[in-house]
Write an enzyme that holds these catalytic residues in place. Structure first.
Site, short mmCIF file in Angstrom:
data_model
loop_
_atom_site.label_atom_id
_atom_site.label_comp_id
_atom_site.label_asym_id
_atom_site.label_seq_id
_atom_site.Cartn_x
_atom_site.Cartn_y
_atom_site.Cartn_z
N TYR A 75 0.84 -1.21 0.00
CA TYR A 75 0.00 0.00 0.00
C TYR A 75 0.87 1.25 0.00
CZ TYR A 75 -3.71 3.27 1.20
OH TYR A 75 -4.58 4.31 1.17
N ASP A 76 1.90 1.26 0.85
CA ASP A 76 2.74 2.45 0.96
C ASP A 76 3.51 2.71 -0.34
OD1 ASP A 76 3.56 1.77 4.42
OD2 ASP A 76 1.87 2.82 3.52
N SER B 126 -5.31 10.80 8.70
CA SER B 126 -4.21 9.84 8.66
C SER B 126 -2.90 10.58 8.93
CB SER B 126 -4.16 9.15 7.30
OG SER B 126 -5.30 8.36 7.08
N LYS C 45 4.26 3.45 16.37
CA LYS C 45 3.05 3.46 15.54
C LYS C 45 2.38 2.10 15.76
CE LYS C 45 1.31 4.40 10.89
NZ LYS C 45 0.44 3.23 10.78
N ARG D 290 -12.40 4.72 14.55
CA ARG D 290 -12.01 5.72 13.56
C ARG D 290 -12.99 5.78 12.40
NH1 ARG D 290 -9.54 6.12 8.69
NH2 ARG D 290 -8.02 7.78 8.39
N CYS E 269 -14.30 -21.44 -20.91
CA CYS E 269 -15.19 -21.91 -21.99
C CYS E 269 -14.45 -22.36 -23.23
CB CYS E 269 -16.19 -20.82 -22.35
SG CYS E 269 -15.44 -19.38 -23.14
N CYS F 228 -19.84 -17.44 -22.00
CA CYS F 228 -18.85 -18.07 -21.12
C CYS F 228 -19.47 -18.29 -19.74
CB CYS F 228 -17.62 -17.18 -21.00
SG CYS F 228 -16.37 -17.81 -19.85
#
Length: 645
Positions: free
Chosen positions: A34-35, A79, A103, A124, A378, A400
């Site tokens: 993510y970062d 954040s 953290k 939150r 398919c 399909c």
């Protein structure tokens, strides 16, 4: 892929990850993933000047579950800005006095005390609206029964489960939790507080939101400690020397995913202000990722409801931070080409915090992979689509079965037609029996009632329940119906915008399509979405292929619409509680209120215009509060009369 297209792809990926992380506590990517994506997005936005309104750099991510009472935060919960570069931290600290703290990796909770007694604990949520979890939170094992002083004060902190407690709980489970954060979040959201008692949650304050201000962070922390509130471990720093090194995550008893740096002078910090995403008086230092080497054994291709065929890397089992992993998404054809993959190649994968991994690098680069020449489901024709430099593989066969199964499953899902009890396994069974070959066939299943009753796992009760749910789904909102049709790029938000604009009137929506209406003028719409919905209409409004659902020809649902278009709820605030009779669910009622200009809140306050509750004699907390504040309590039928229905 050009830079603008990459920004769009990153925003979509990051928002999906945020929903999975905050709403469902089921991450689809690691913190490192993510970062990295977030940093790439920030860099591209700065370079190009192109920023989407839905970009995670412009808003606090997240969402709120529906099974707990929603509460508006008095102060937005933003954040923190993040970096992995120590030099960035040094520049941030500069010549200022700063405070370094852990953290913590749990669930952020705002806690309000009145007269020294715990009054309310709220998660939150999405930063502006959270959930009331007071009943579970009050069982945190390190909380005082009452504060040392009878003060009114509000804290912000992190609710966590220590590693040793986490391991103890997992030892007793057949299906263990993947990380303490998931366990802490799930525990706080339990309706049964006894579960929280057993799991021994802990809470640590990292901020005083309201009720006290010493002018510096150290003083605030000291005051909180004097009240007997547990405070996050911290120390003063002027550089990143000895103080930095003594914070060793390997020896820490609580789950952490980095360090936080804040200016000690809180008044100075306030003068810096905030962005829409983060305050400017703090910075988070995230840990560097851990890479692991393994061998690619296969590339698996799976066909989705839109026909997109998604590649998945299959590799030799590797232990990623305690989780044995063998699969990772490869996103698209371009991604595979860039990695130059081949079966037998040595690849580097990573998975911080024990969630689904991603292939980081290919050490061998044999580039011997082969593109499928037919659909894996398919056997039909496949084609490469190349839009803005990103190559994707698609099945061209509208019949399909994989596409049909995915579309049917999506259509009956909770956020679409919400047909309770219609699982993917049931859909697949009905497809095998030849009962389902299009979406419209759902509404002909009554013809197979007697056959259905004798199927394994069914019977009279299950059959009646399913058929009743199908019949109930015929009364829905236009937004839900459109969302269920799997129109490319037309998701829940866009579908709601259409429903709101046409006030639930299906015929007006079709008329607009036939008259080349420009949907890009609607909220949350763009040119590509406008083009997609018109392409979809042209393709499906007059089709002959029996495999393609004749969506605009079958007996369409009876849409809840607004009869009196002159009704105006502007300036009115509603709170909805209890079971509903006219509307299929709370979301549908909320959609009607919002379409008429009204607002919906999760809690009763002085601003509330009406509390909608079919049980006006209920002793619920909302009913009691409404009566105390002289807020009118109305039933659904009274609301319908109010809007002219």
């Amino acid at each position: 892929m050009n830079k603008i297209e990459r920004i769009r792809e990153l925003v979509e990926e990051l928002n999906k990850a945020a929903i999975a992380y905050y709403k469902y506590d089921s991450p689809i990517m690691t913190d490192k993933q993510y970062d990295d994506l977030y940093d790439e997005l920030t860099s591209l936005e700065k370079e190009t000047g192109y920023i989407l309104t839905g970009s995670p750099t412009q808003k606090v991510q997240g969402d709120v579950v529906d099974n707990l009472e929603k509460v508006d935060h008095k102060y937005p919960m933003l954040s923190s800005n993040k970096t992995k570069d120590l030099d960035v931290v040094r520049i941030f600290i500069s010549d200022k006095d700063a405070i370094q703290s852990w953290k913590l990796d749990g669930l952020t909770v705002v806690v309000e005390y009145r007269n020294g007694e715990l009054y309310k604990a709220v998660t939150r949520g999405n930063g502006t609206v959270g959930e009331d979890v007071t009943h579970t939170f009050k069982h945190c094992v390190n909380l005082p029964v009452r504060l040392r002083k009878p003060v009114d004060i509000t804290f912000r902190g992190e609710c966590v489960i220590p590693w040793d407690t986490f391991e103890r709980i997992n030892f007793e489970l057949l299906e263990p939790y993947s990380h303490p954060r998931n366990l802490a979040a799930g525990t706080l959201r339990q309706l049964d507080a006894n579960i929280a008692i057993e799991r021994k949650l802990e809470y640590y304050v990292f901020d005083i939101v309201d009720g006290f201000d010493s002018g510096n962070l150290i003083g605030d922390y000291a005051y909180a400690s004097d009240l007997d509130m547990p405070v996050v471990e911290h120390c003063a720093v002027r550089d990143l020397g000895e103080d930095f090194n003594k914070f060793n995550p390997e020896n820490f008893r609580l789950p952490v995913d980095g360090l936080i740096y804040r200016y000690d002078d809180t008044e100075y910090g306030k003068t810096l202000g905030t962005t829409s995403h983060h305050p400017l008086n703090m910075l988070a230092l995230k840990w560097q990722d851990q890479l692991y080497e393994t061998t690619l054994t296969d590339i698996e291709w799976n066909t989705s409801k839109t026909g997109l065929i998604n590649p998945v890397a299959i590799f030799e089992p590797v232990d990623l931070d305690g989780a044995i992993t063998t699969r990772a998404t490869l996103h698209n054809v371009s991604y595979i080409e860039d990695l130059e993959l081949g079966i037998g190649d040595s690849i580097m994968v990573y998975r911080a915090n024990m969630v689904i991994p991603k292939v980081h690098e290919n050490l061998t680069k044999s580039n011997t992979w082969e593109l499928p020449d037919k659909c894996p489901c398919c056997g039909g024709e496949v084609k490469i689509h190349n839009e803005n430099g990103s190559k994707t593989l698609h099945c061209c066969n509208d019949g399909c079965q994989a596409k049909l199964l995915s579309r049917l499953t999506h259509y009956v899902s909770k956020n679409a037609l919400n047909i309770d009890g219609f699982s993917e396994a049931t859909i697949e069974k009905f497809m095998e029996l030849g009962w389902l070959s299009s979406l419209s066939d759902i509404y002909t299943l009554q013809d197979h009632k007697n056959e259905m009753k004798v199927l394994d796992g069914f019977g009279n009760k299950s059959t009646e329940k399913l058929l009743t749910a199908i019949e109930k789904s015929k009364t829905t909102t236009l937004g839900r119906y459109l969302y269920g049709l799997s129109i490319p790029l037309i998701g829940r938000t866009a579908s709601k915008s259409i429903g709101k604009y046409f006030k639930g009137d299906y015929s007006k929506f079709i008329e607009a399509l036939e008259n080349a209406f420009d949907f890009s003028q609607l909220e949350d719409f763009g040119d590509t979405m406008n083009m997609n919905i018109h392409r979809w209409y042209v393709k499906y409004s007059n089709v002959e292929d029996a495999y393609i659902p004749k969506l605009l020809e079958f007996d369409t649902p009876k849409f809840d619409s607004i009869v009196d278009n002159s009704s105006d709820l502007s300036g009115k605030v509603f709170v909805v509680t209890g079971s509903l009779e006219h509307y299929s669910n709370r979301e549908d009622l909320v959609a009607v209120i919002e379409s008429l200009g009204g607002k919906v809140s999760g809690s009763v306050s002085a601003k509330t215009s009406y509390l909608i509750n079919n049980d006006s004699l209920s002793n619920s907390s909302k009913n009691k509060k409404a009566k105390e504040m002289d807020v009118p309590i109305i039933m659904e039928k009274e609301f319908l009369h109010l809007i002219g229905n």
